[in-house]
Design a protein around this motif. Structure first.
Motif, PDB file in Angstrom:
ATOM      1  N   SER A  12     -19.868   7.513   3.841  1.00  0.00           N
ATOM      2  CA  SER A  12     -20.325   7.680   5.232  1.00  0.00           C
ATOM      3  C   SER A  12     -19.420   6.891   6.177  1.00  0.00           C
ATOM      4  O   SER A  12     -19.073   7.361   7.266  1.00  0.00           O
ATOM      5  CB  SER A  12     -21.777   7.205   5.376  1.00  0.00           C
ATOM      6  OG  SER A  12     -22.642   8.002   4.605  1.00  0.00           O
ATOM      7  N   ALA A  13     -19.050   5.682   5.742  1.00  0.00           N
ATOM      8  CA  ALA A  13     -18.132   4.873   6.551  1.00  0.00           C
ATOM      9  C   ALA A  13     -16.795   5.578   6.724  1.00  0.00           C
ATOM     10  O   ALA A  13     -16.196   5.557   7.810  1.00  0.00           O
ATOM     11  CB  ALA A  13     -17.929   3.507   5.900  1.00  0.00           C
ATOM     12  N   LEU A  14     -16.329   6.247   5.662  1.00  0.00           N
ATOM     13  CA  LEU A  14     -15.057   6.969   5.754  1.00  0.00           C
ATOM     14  C   LEU A  14     -15.136   8.078   6.792  1.00  0.00           C
ATOM     15  O   LEU A  14     -14.185   8.296   7.553  1.00  0.00           O
ATOM     16  CB  LEU A  14     -14.687   7.545   4.387  1.00  0.00           C
ATOM     17  CG  LEU A  14     -13.395   8.374   4.357  1.00  0.00           C
ATOM     18  CD1 LEU A  14     -12.192   7.511   4.718  1.00  0.00           C
ATOM     19  CD2 LEU A  14     -13.209   9.017   2.990  1.00  0.00           C
ATOM     20  N   MET A  15     -16.262   8.798   6.822  1.00  0.00           N
ATOM     21  CA  MET A  15     -16.407   9.873   7.800  1.00  0.00           C
ATOM     22  C   MET A  15     -16.315   9.338   9.239  1.00  0.00           C
ATOM     23  O   MET A  15     -15.781   9.997  10.127  1.00  0.00           O
ATOM     24  CB  MET A  15     -17.758  10.591   7.602  1.00  0.00           C
ATOM     25  CG  MET A  15     -17.879  11.343   6.284  1.00  0.00           C
ATOM     26  SD  MET A  15     -16.576  12.594   6.061  1.00  0.00           S
ATOM     27  CE  MET A  15     -15.470  11.760   4.910  1.00  0.00           C
ATOM     28  N   ARG A 135     -10.084   4.540  -3.496  1.00  0.00           N
ATOM     29  CA  ARG A 135      -9.206   4.265  -2.356  1.00  0.00           C
ATOM     30  C   ARG A 135      -8.164   5.359  -2.192  1.00  0.00           C
ATOM     31  O   ARG A 135      -7.865   5.804  -1.073  1.00  0.00           O
ATOM     32  CB  ARG A 135      -8.523   2.910  -2.532  1.00  0.00           C
ATOM     33  CG  ARG A 135      -7.746   2.466  -1.294  1.00  0.00           C
ATOM     34  CD  ARG A 135      -6.885   1.242  -1.531  1.00  0.00           C
ATOM     35  NE  ARG A 135      -5.839   1.527  -2.503  1.00  0.00           N
ATOM     36  CZ  ARG A 135      -5.778   0.989  -3.703  1.00  0.00           C
ATOM     37  NH1 ARG A 135      -6.723   0.167  -4.112  1.00  0.00           N
ATOM     38  NH2 ARG A 135      -4.784   1.283  -4.516  1.00  0.00           N
ATOM     39  N   GLN A 136      -7.593   5.822  -3.301  1.00  0.00           N
ATOM     40  CA  GLN A 136      -6.603   6.895  -3.221  1.00  0.00           C
ATOM     41  C   GLN A 136      -7.210   8.145  -2.603  1.00  0.00           C
ATOM     42  O   GLN A 136      -6.591   8.805  -1.759  1.00  0.00           O
ATOM     43  CB  GLN A 136      -6.055   7.198  -4.616  1.00  0.00           C
ATOM     44  CG  GLN A 136      -5.159   6.112  -5.187  1.00  0.00           C
ATOM     45  CD  GLN A 136      -4.733   6.417  -6.606  1.00  0.00           C
ATOM     46  OE1 GLN A 136      -5.344   7.236  -7.294  1.00  0.00           O
ATOM     47  NE2 GLN A 136      -3.682   5.764  -7.048  1.00  0.00           N
ATOM     48  N   THR A 137      -8.427   8.484  -3.033  1.00  0.00           N
ATOM     49  CA  THR A 137      -9.097   9.661  -2.472  1.00  0.00           C
ATOM     50  C   THR A 137      -9.415   9.464  -0.999  1.00  0.00           C
ATOM     51  O   THR A 137      -9.236  10.379  -0.179  1.00  0.00           O
ATOM     52  CB  THR A 137     -10.394   9.950  -3.245  1.00  0.00           C
ATOM     53  OG1 THR A 137     -10.084  10.146  -4.626  1.00  0.00           O
ATOM     54  CG2 THR A 137     -11.084  11.203  -2.707  1.00  0.00           C
ATOM     55  N   ALA A 138      -9.870   8.261  -0.645  1.00  0.00           N
ATOM     56  CA  ALA A 138     -10.204   7.971   0.759  1.00  0.00           C
ATOM     57  C   ALA A 138      -8.968   8.089   1.645  1.00  0.00           C
ATOM     58  O   ALA A 138      -9.034   8.647   2.752  1.00  0.00           O
ATOM     59  CB  ALA A 138     -10.823   6.577   0.880  1.00  0.00           C
ATOM     60  N   ILE A 139      -7.840   7.579   1.176  1.00  0.00           N
ATOM     61  CA  ILE A 139      -6.617   7.667   1.963  1.00  0.00           C
ATOM     62  C   ILE A 139      -6.148   9.119   2.061  1.00  0.00           C
ATOM     63  O   ILE A 139      -5.622   9.545   3.097  1.00  0.00           O
ATOM     64  CB  ILE A 139      -5.528   6.769   1.354  1.00  0.00           C
ATOM     65  CG1 ILE A 139      -5.902   5.293   1.569  1.00  0.00           C
ATOM     66  CG2 ILE A 139      -4.166   7.040   1.986  1.00  0.00           C
ATOM     67  CD1 ILE A 139      -4.981   4.323   0.893  1.00  0.00           C
ATOM     68  N   ALA A 140      -6.388   9.894   0.996  1.00  0.00           N
ATOM     69  CA  ALA A 140      -6.049  11.313   1.057  1.00  0.00           C
ATOM     70  C   ALA A 140      -6.883  12.020   2.124  1.00  0.00           C
ATOM     71  O   ALA A 140      -6.376  12.865   2.873  1.00  0.00           O
ATOM     72  CB  ALA A 140      -6.275  11.970  -0.306  1.00  0.00           C
ATOM     73  N   VAL A 141      -8.169  11.671   2.206  1.00  0.00           N
ATOM     74  CA  VAL A 141      -9.030  12.258   3.253  1.00  0.00           C
ATOM     75  C   VAL A 141      -8.539  11.827   4.628  1.00  0.00           C
ATOM     76  O   VAL A 141      -8.493  12.629   5.568  1.00  0.00           O
ATOM     77  CB  VAL A 141     -10.501  11.828   3.029  1.00  0.00           C
ATOM     78  CG1 VAL A 141     -11.373  12.282   4.200  1.00  0.00           C
ATOM     79  CG2 VAL A 141     -11.029  12.407   1.723  1.00  0.00           C
ATOM     80  N   TRP A 142      -8.164  10.546   4.758  1.00  0.00           N
ATOM     81  CA  TRP A 142      -7.627  10.030   6.026  1.00  0.00           C
ATOM     82  C   TRP A 142      -6.386  10.822   6.435  1.00  0.00           C
ATOM     83  O   TRP A 142      -6.257  11.254   7.590  1.00  0.00           O
ATOM     84  CB  TRP A 142      -7.301   8.553   5.863  1.00  0.00           C
ATOM     85  CG  TRP A 142      -6.812   7.839   7.082  1.00  0.00           C
ATOM     86  CD1 TRP A 142      -7.554   7.122   7.978  1.00  0.00           C
ATOM     87  CD2 TRP A 142      -5.453   7.752   7.558  1.00  0.00           C
ATOM     88  NE1 TRP A 142      -6.755   6.601   8.972  1.00  0.00           N
ATOM     89  CE2 TRP A 142      -5.467   6.978   8.739  1.00  0.00           C
ATOM     90  CE3 TRP A 142      -4.248   8.270   7.103  1.00  0.00           C
ATOM     91  CZ2 TRP A 142      -4.307   6.707   9.459  1.00  0.00           C
ATOM     92  CZ3 TRP A 142      -3.091   7.995   7.823  1.00  0.00           C
ATOM     93  CH2 TRP A 142      -3.124   7.225   8.982  1.00  0.00           C
ATOM     94  N   ALA A 143      -5.461  11.011   5.506  1.00  0.00           N
ATOM     95  CA  ALA A 143      -4.234  11.752   5.810  1.00  0.00           C
ATOM     96  C   ALA A 143      -4.530  13.213   6.112  1.00  0.00           C
ATOM     97  O   ALA A 143      -3.889  13.831   6.977  1.00  0.00           O
ATOM     98  CB  ALA A 143      -3.254  11.641   4.642  1.00  0.00           C
ATOM     99  N   ALA A 144      -5.518  13.787   5.404  1.00  0.00           N
ATOM    100  CA  ALA A 144      -5.902  15.173   5.675  1.00  0.00           C
ATOM    101  C   ALA A 144      -6.454  15.313   7.090  1.00  0.00           C
ATOM    102  O   ALA A 144      -6.186  16.302   7.785  1.00  0.00           O
ATOM    103  CB  ALA A 144      -6.938  15.638   4.652  1.00  0.00           C
ATOM    104  N   ALA A 145      -7.225  14.300   7.523  1.00  0.00           N
ATOM    105  CA  ALA A 145      -7.754  14.320   8.892  1.00  0.00           C
ATOM    106  C   ALA A 145      -6.610  14.292   9.899  1.00  0.00           C
ATOM    107  O   ALA A 145      -6.677  14.945  10.959  1.00  0.00           O
ATOM    108  CB  ALA A 145      -8.690  13.134   9.116  1.00  0.00           C
ATOM    109  N   PHE A 146      -5.571  13.537   9.588  1.00  0.00           N
ATOM    110  CA  PHE A 146      -4.396  13.497  10.466  1.00  0.00           C
ATOM    111  C   PHE A 146      -3.767  14.890  10.564  1.00  0.00           C
ATOM    112  O   PHE A 146      -3.400  15.348  11.649  1.00  0.00           O
ATOM    113  CB  PHE A 146      -3.385  12.493   9.913  1.00  0.00           C
ATOM    114  CG  PHE A 146      -2.329  12.087  10.893  1.00  0.00           C
ATOM    115  CD1 PHE A 146      -2.511  10.975  11.704  1.00  0.00           C
ATOM    116  CD2 PHE A 146      -1.150  12.814  11.018  1.00  0.00           C
ATOM    117  CE1 PHE A 146      -1.544  10.605  12.625  1.00  0.00           C
ATOM    118  CE2 PHE A 146      -0.188  12.445  11.926  1.00  0.00           C
ATOM    119  CZ  PHE A 146      -0.381  11.334  12.733  1.00  0.00           C
TER     120      PHE A 146
END
Length: 512
Positions: A12-15, A135-146
Motif C-alpha cells: 500500500s505504501a508503494l502505491m 525491493r527488486q519488485t518494488a523498484i520495478a513497479v516504481w520504474a514502470a510508473a515512470f
C-alpha cells in the motif's frame, strides 16, 4: 526477512510512493505539447521560452543531492510531504501565469519541489522493502510508473490542449499531490538516518554550483554551439565538482560516499542508469516531433501511437528483476542496452515519407530494453547504500537519471540540429530569406512553407522534412553506438565477477 503480516502495508505504501513519480514523468513530456499555445498567449522571447522549458531541469538537477541528504536528516516522509505541497502550489501558479517571467519563476519552484519528491520516493522504498526480492519488485513497479507517466504525458496533454487552455497541463498533478498529502501519513512509515551528522551547507552549495553550470552548458551548447559562455560554465561546474569530491573524501559524514565509485560494479550501475535515461530522452525528443511534424499526427494521435511502446516498457521493467535473479544483473543491463541500441539502429531507416510502423516497432524494442536495464541498475545503486543513508543514495541515481535526460536531449539534439541546418541549400523557386528563416527548427520551416504556399512552399517543406530525418538518422546512429559501448562495459563487468552478481551484493563493505 520482513514479517508476512506487514506485506499489505508495504505494498500500500508503494502505491502511494509511485504517485509523485507519475506526475513528474508526465510533467517531463507534457510541456512540449503546450509550447505553441503558451507562446501565442504569453508572447515570450526565444530566450524566455528556453528558460520556461529548461529552468525545471536546471533546478531539479542542482538540488537532488542536497535534498536527498536533507531527507536523511529531517525525515524522508516529511520531505515528501513538503515537496507535494510545494508542487501543488507551483503547479497552480504555472497554470495561471500571466507573463513569461511568472511562468519561469513557477517552473523553478516546480524544480525545487521535484527535487524533494524523487529521492524521497526511492529512499523510502529502500527502507520499506528490506527483503531483496521484494525491493527488486518494488523498484520495478516504481520504474514502470515512470514509463507509464511518460507515455500518458503526450496523451493527456494532447487531450487537454484540444479542449482547454495551455495552463490546464500544469493542473494535472494537483489532484494527485493532494491525494498524496492525505494518504501518505497513514500508509507510509517515516524513516531517517538515526545518527545524522550536521547538515553540510558547504557541500550542498558545491553540489549546486557543480550541477547548475554543467546542465546550463549542455543546454546552451545544444542551442547555440560551442562558445565562451559554454566553456566558462563547464569549467566552473568541473572545478566545483572536483572540490565537492575532495571535500566528501575528507569529512567524517559525507553527503555522498564517493568511495563507492571505486567499486567497478557501482560505477557500472550508475552509468547504466545514466545511459538508459539518455536513450529515453533522446528517442522521445525526436519521435514525438517526427510523428507530429513530419507524419502530421495531432498531439493526441501521436501519444496514442506510442502506447504500445509504453506497454513494452512496463512489461520488461516488471520482468527484469526475475531475469536478473537467474542470469545476473549485469547480463540484464547489457541485454537491455543492446536492445536500446538495436531500436535506435532501426530508427536510422525511417524516411521523410512517413515510416509509422517502423518507428513504432523501433520504439517498442528501445523502450523494452531501456526499461529493463534502468530497473536493474536502479536496484544496484540503492542496494549499495546502507538503509540509513538511502536518501543520499537515491539522489545519486536520480542525478544520473536527470543528467541522462539532459544529455539525451542536448547531445543528440545538437547533432541533429547541426545536420538539419547543413541540409538546407539553394532550392529552386524558394527565396534565400525563406531558407535562412527555416534553418532553426522544423517547426519554423513549416510556418515559412505555409506562408509561401504553392510549389515554393511544397519544395521548402519537402527539403525541411528530409533535413530533419537526416538529422534524426545521425542522432539515432550516435545513440545506438553509445548504448552498445556501455552494454559491452556491462558485459565486461559481469565477466570480472567470479559469481553471478545480484544487485544486493553491491555493498559498502566491499569498498572498505
Amino acid at each position: 526477512m520482513q514479517p508476512r503480516t506487514d506485506a499489505g502495508r508495504r505494498w500500500s505504501a508503494l502505491m502511494v510512493l509511485i504517485l509523485p513519480v507519475l506526475i513528474i514523468s508526465m510533467d517531463a513530456t507534457i510541456l512540449g505539447f503546450a509550447v505553441p499555445s503558451l507562446s501565442e498567449t504569453l508572447g515570450p522571447t526565444s530566450s524566455q521560452l528556453l528558460w520556461i522549458v529548461d529552468i525545471y531541469s536546471f533546478v531539479l538537477a542542482g538540488l537532488l543531492v542536497t535534498m536527498g541528504a536533507l531527507g536523511d536528516r529531517i525525515g524522508r516522509r516529511k520531505l515528501l510531504m513538503f515537496g507535494a505541497a510545494g508542487f501543488s502550489v507551483a503547479s497552480v501558479l504555472a497554470a495561471f501565469s500571466t507573463s513569461p517571467e511568472m511562468l519561469i519563476a513557477s517552473r523553478a519552484m516546480l524544480g525545487v519541489a521535484g527535487a524533494t519528491l524523487m529521492p524521497s520516493t526511492l529512499s523510502l522504498i529502500r527502507n520499506v522493502f528490506l527483503d531483496e526480492r521484494e525491493r527488486q519488485t518494488a523498484i520495478a513497479v516504481w520504474a514502470a510508473a515512470f514509463a507509464v507517466g511518460s507515455a500518458l504525458g503526450p496523451i493527456v496533454g494532447g487531450f487537454l490542449l484540444e479542449h482547454f487552455w495551455w495552463g490546464s497541463v500544469f493542473l494535472v498533478g494537483v489532484p494527485v499531490t493532494a491525494t498524496l498529502l492525505l494518504v501518505a501519513p497513514r500508509l507510509v512509515p517515516e524513516s531517517r538516518d538515526p545518527k545524522p551528522g550536521a547538515f553540510d551547507v558547504t557541500s550542498a552549495a558545491l553540489s549546486l554550483v557543480t550541477m547548475l553550470p554543467i546542465v546550463y552548458a549542455i543546454k546552451i551548447f545544444a542551442e547555440h554551439g560551442l562558445s565562451t559562455v559554454v566553456v566558462t560554465a563547464a569549467v566552473i561546474g568541473a572545478v566545483a565538482g572536483f572540490v565537492f569530491v575532495r571535500r566528501q573524501q575528507r569529512i567524517s559524514d559525507p553527503m555522498v560516499d564517493v568511495s563507492l565509485f571505486a567499486v567497478p560494479r557501482f560505477r557500472m550501475a550508475v552509468s547504466g542508469n545514466l545511459i538508459a535515461a539518455f536513450g529515453f530522452a533522446g528517442s522521445l525528443f525526436f519521435v514525438t516531433q517526427y510523428l507530429q511534424l513530419v507524419v502530421g499526427m495531432s498531439p493526441l494521435r501521436a501519444g496514442l501511437q506510442l502506447l504500445p511502446a509504453a506497454v513494452s516498457s512496463v512489461t520488461f521493467t516488471m520482468l527484469a528483476p526475475v531475469v536478473a535473479r537467474r542470469f545476473g544483473s549485469f547480463t540484464v543491463i547489457a541485454a537491455g542496452l543492446t536492445m536500446g541500441g538495436i531500436g535506435f539502429a532501426m530508427l536510422t531507416q525511417i524516411t521523410a515519407e512517413g515510416s509509422v510502423a517502423l518507428t513504432t516497432a523501433a520504439v517498442i524494442v528501445l523502450n523494452a530494453g531501456l526499461g529493463a536495464s534502468m530497473t536493474v541498475a536502479l536496484d544496484g545503486i540503492l542496494a549499495a547504500i546502507p538503509a540509513e543513508r538511502a536518501g543520499a543514495g537515491a539522489s545519486v541515481s536520480e542525478t544520473a537519471i536527470e543528467l541522462g535526460f539532459a544529455l539525451g536531449t542536448a547531445v543528440l539534439g545538437s547533432i541533429a540540429a547541426a545536420v538539419y541546418r547543413g541540409g538546407f541549400v539553394a532550392i529552386d523557386g524558394v527565396p534565400s530569406e525563406a531558407i535562412e528563416a527555416s534553418r532553426d527548427t522544423l517547426g519554423a520551416a513549416i510556418g515559412v512553407a505555409d506562408d509561401l504556399g504553392g510549389d515554393a512552399g511544397a519544395a521548402l517543406r519537402d527539403a525541411a522534412d528530409t533535413a530533419f530525418v537526416d538529422g534524426f538518422h545521425a542522432a539515432a546512429l550516435t545513440a545506438s553506438i553509445a548504448l552498445v559501448i556501455v552494454a559491452l562495459w556491462a558485459l565486461r563487468t559481469r565477466r570480472q565477477d567470479s559469481v553471478v552478481v545480484e544487485p544486493a551484493s553491491l555493498s559498502v563493505e566491499s569498498v572498505r
